[in-house]
Enzyme design. Structure first.
Site, PDB file in Angstrom:
ATOM      1  N   HIS A  24       6.098  -1.979  -1.791  1.00  9.89           N
ATOM      2  CA  HIS A  24       5.558  -0.763  -1.157  1.00  9.89           C
ATOM      3  C   HIS A  24       6.638   0.068  -0.450  1.00  9.89           C
ATOM      4  CE1 HIS A  24       5.098  -3.157   2.531  1.00  9.89           C
ATOM      5  NE2 HIS A  24       4.019  -3.760   2.110  1.00  9.89           N
ATOM      6  N   HIS A  78      -4.064 -14.378   5.632  1.00  6.00           N
ATOM      7  CA  HIS A  78      -3.801 -12.928   5.619  1.00  6.00           C
ATOM      8  C   HIS A  78      -4.375 -12.369   4.324  1.00  6.00           C
ATOM      9  CE1 HIS A  78      -1.837  -9.132   6.010  1.00  6.00           C
ATOM     10  NE2 HIS A  78      -0.657  -9.419   5.514  1.00  6.00           N
ATOM     11  N   GLU A  80      -3.731  -9.315   2.841  1.00  5.38           N
ATOM     12  CA  GLU A  80      -2.997  -8.348   2.020  1.00  5.38           C
ATOM     13  C   GLU A  80      -2.889  -8.912   0.600  1.00  5.38           C
ATOM     14  OE1 GLU A  80       0.704  -6.892   3.712  1.00  5.38           O
ATOM     15  OE2 GLU A  80       0.728  -5.196   2.327  1.00  5.38           O
ATOM     16  N   ASP A  82      -0.840  -9.410  -1.677  1.00 11.26           N
ATOM     17  CA  ASP A  82       0.198 -10.351  -2.112  1.00 11.26           C
ATOM     18  C   ASP A  82      -0.130 -11.781  -1.704  1.00 11.26           C
ATOM     19  OD1 ASP A  82       0.647  -9.181   0.428  1.00 11.26           O
ATOM     20  OD2 ASP A  82       2.741  -9.772   0.464  1.00 11.26           O
ATOM     21  N   HIS A 144       0.985  -9.439  10.097  1.00 12.78           N
ATOM     22  CA  HIS A 144       1.397  -8.088   9.852  1.00 12.78           C
ATOM     23  C   HIS A 144       0.241  -7.092   9.794  1.00 12.78           C
ATOM     24  CE1 HIS A 144       2.349  -5.652   5.957  1.00 12.78           C
ATOM     25  NE2 HIS A 144       2.843  -4.965   6.941  1.00 12.78           N
ATOM     26  N   ASP A 163       3.300 -13.997   6.897  1.00 10.60           N
ATOM     27  CA  ASP A 163       4.389 -13.007   6.806  1.00 10.60           C
ATOM     28  C   ASP A 163       5.506 -13.254   7.833  1.00 10.60           C
ATOM     29  OD1 ASP A 163       3.637 -11.426   4.645  1.00 10.60           O
ATOM     30  OD2 ASP A 163       2.419 -10.077   5.867  1.00 10.60           O
ATOM     31  N   TYR A 191      13.817  -7.964   6.081  1.00 16.83           N
ATOM     32  CA  TYR A 191      12.353  -8.059   6.079  1.00 16.83           C
ATOM     33  C   TYR A 191      11.796  -7.582   7.422  1.00 16.83           C
ATOM     34  CZ  TYR A 191       7.865 -10.546   5.445  1.00 16.83           C
ATOM     35  OH  TYR A 191       6.541 -10.892   5.326  1.00 16.83           O
ATOM     36  N   HIS A 222       6.565 -15.756   2.264  1.00 14.20           N
ATOM     37  CA  HIS A 222       7.600 -15.197   1.371  1.00 14.20           C
ATOM     38  C   HIS A 222       8.907 -15.942   1.622  1.00 14.20           C
ATOM     39  CE1 HIS A 222       5.224 -11.679   0.253  1.00 14.20           C
ATOM     40  NE2 HIS A 222       5.019 -11.409   1.524  1.00 14.20           N
TER      41      HIS A 222
END
Ligand code: FEO
Length: 374
Positions: A24, A78, A80, A82, A144, A163, A191, A222
């Site tokens: 993004h 989370h 999101e 991903d 996040h 995250d 990051y 990640h």
């Protein structure tokens, strides 16, 4: 990439995305991973999911260890995409599993995926026994997204931090020390600067909430898992979340039309270096805005230059300023500069954005072509 055993009862079962180069808007030259973890206790628990498109890899890795139908607990730290993309496919087969999420996570999962399976919400501080092990959940809103939480496996001192503490790195190695701490710390910095920076106050609250925990591993969603440099990454997060800066570090970021603004950048660099400062210069023709953000994360002085084009600033400079303003670095000293041939509006426009960022401002510098200064 196959499942990897992390400890007696814990496995990594995520997916490696070596090809992603744009996350993004944030350039990811080293790719990334979407980490998911399996805990084999009396109740078998899956922590987090992967991006849609990697669902087959996720399921294949889980099923190297256990069939999906045997999963008892699904934890969505989370929502999101991903970290939730494979959830509907996993939940469709793990029919007897309870799905745990924060209240905001529940709302988001229902909105994103129209999930019809029951979702049990967990409070911050709540525990859930899986047999010999206990999972403890801590909400970390805005680290996040509003739904974000972490899961702590108390008996192993293992924090599934989602995250937080992540890095965009694709590798067949799973631990930070296997790739080298300096390289991974630099990626953690990239990051933080491009993802986490706006949420410093929330990071400070999260660090305080997690402060008393014994940590033997931090397993983010990640990149690499921290085990041998946990104090180092915690110290960096404390520093970055407080917007701590180096008073002797300056960055110069500019675009130029015919070289005059570049000449001003060179002159400014020489001046700052003569004052004893370390200076990093970024031409927006060749440096991506996410690289610039990492470069300015700890810089006290931020100088931004643009010539005037069509009564405004150069598009590259406008894009950078929009990006930086959104990421909200604080406690900085800013300066606008630029060359012009006719009217010279760009410099005051740059300065206006630096003011909106809350920076202390040094006098702007405008120069007509290469000779006159106003
Ligand atoms: Fe890696 Fe906020 O998702």
């Amino acid at each position: 990439m196959s499942a990897i055993r992390l400890s007696e009862k814990v496995y990594w079962v995520g997916a490696v995305d070596a090809g992603v180069r744009d996350f993004h808007g944030y350039k990811t030259p080293y790719g990334t991973t979407y980490n998911s973890y399996l805990i084999l206790d009396e109740k078998i628990t899956l922590i987090d999911f992967v991006k849609e498109g990697f669902t087959s890899e996720h399921i294949r890795n889980i099923e190297e260890i256990v069939p999906l139908e045997r999963l008892d607990v699904l934890v969505a730290n989370h929502i999101e995409p991903d970290h939730s993309g494979s959830l509907p496919a996993v939940a469709a087969r793990a029919k007897n599993a309870v799905l745990l999420a924060s209240p905001n996570g529940k709302k988001g999962l229902e909105a994103y995926y129209g999930l019809t399976c029951p979702i049990r919400t967990v409070k911050s501080g709540e525990s859930y026994a899986t047999g010999a092990y206990t999972l403890m959940f801590t909400h970390i809103p805005m680290v996040h997204w509003p739904d974000s939480m972490v899961t702590y496996l108390a008996e192993e001192g293992l924090l599934f931090s989602n995250d937080a503490f992540g890095q965009h790195i694709a590798s067949d190695k799973r631990f930070v020390d296997e790739l080298g701490i300096p390289f991974v710390m630099d990626r953690a910095k990239d990051y933080y600067a491009n993802i986490v920076l706006p949420f410093g106050a929330q990071v400070e609250k999260a660090l305080a909430a997690l402060g008393g925990l014994k940590l033997s591993m931090i397993a983010p969603s990640h990149g690499q898992i921290w085990r041998s440099d946990i104090p180092g990454i915690l110290e960096k997060y404390a520093r970055w979340s407080g917007n701590a800066t180096d008073p002797d570090l300056a960055v110069i970021i500019y675009d130029t039309m015919w070289g005059s603004t570049a000449m001003m950048a060179d002159a400014l660099r020489a001046e700052l270096e003569a004052q004893g400062k370390t200076v990093r210069t970024y031409s927006l023709k060749s440096s991506h805005i996410s690289e610039v953000m990492a470069g300015l994360l700890e810089a006290k002085h931020i100088c931004v230059g643009s010539p005037t084009l069509n009564r405004g600033m150069m598009p590259n400079v406008a894009a950078f300023l929009t990006y930086m303003k959104g990421l909200a670095p604080k406690n900085r000293v800013g300066m606008a500069f630029g060359s012009y041939g006719w009217s010279g509006e760009s410099v005051s426009q740059v300065e206006s954005v630096l003011r909106e960022c809350g920076f202390e401002l040094l006098p702007m510098r405008r120069q007509l072509y290469r000779s006159q200064t106003t």
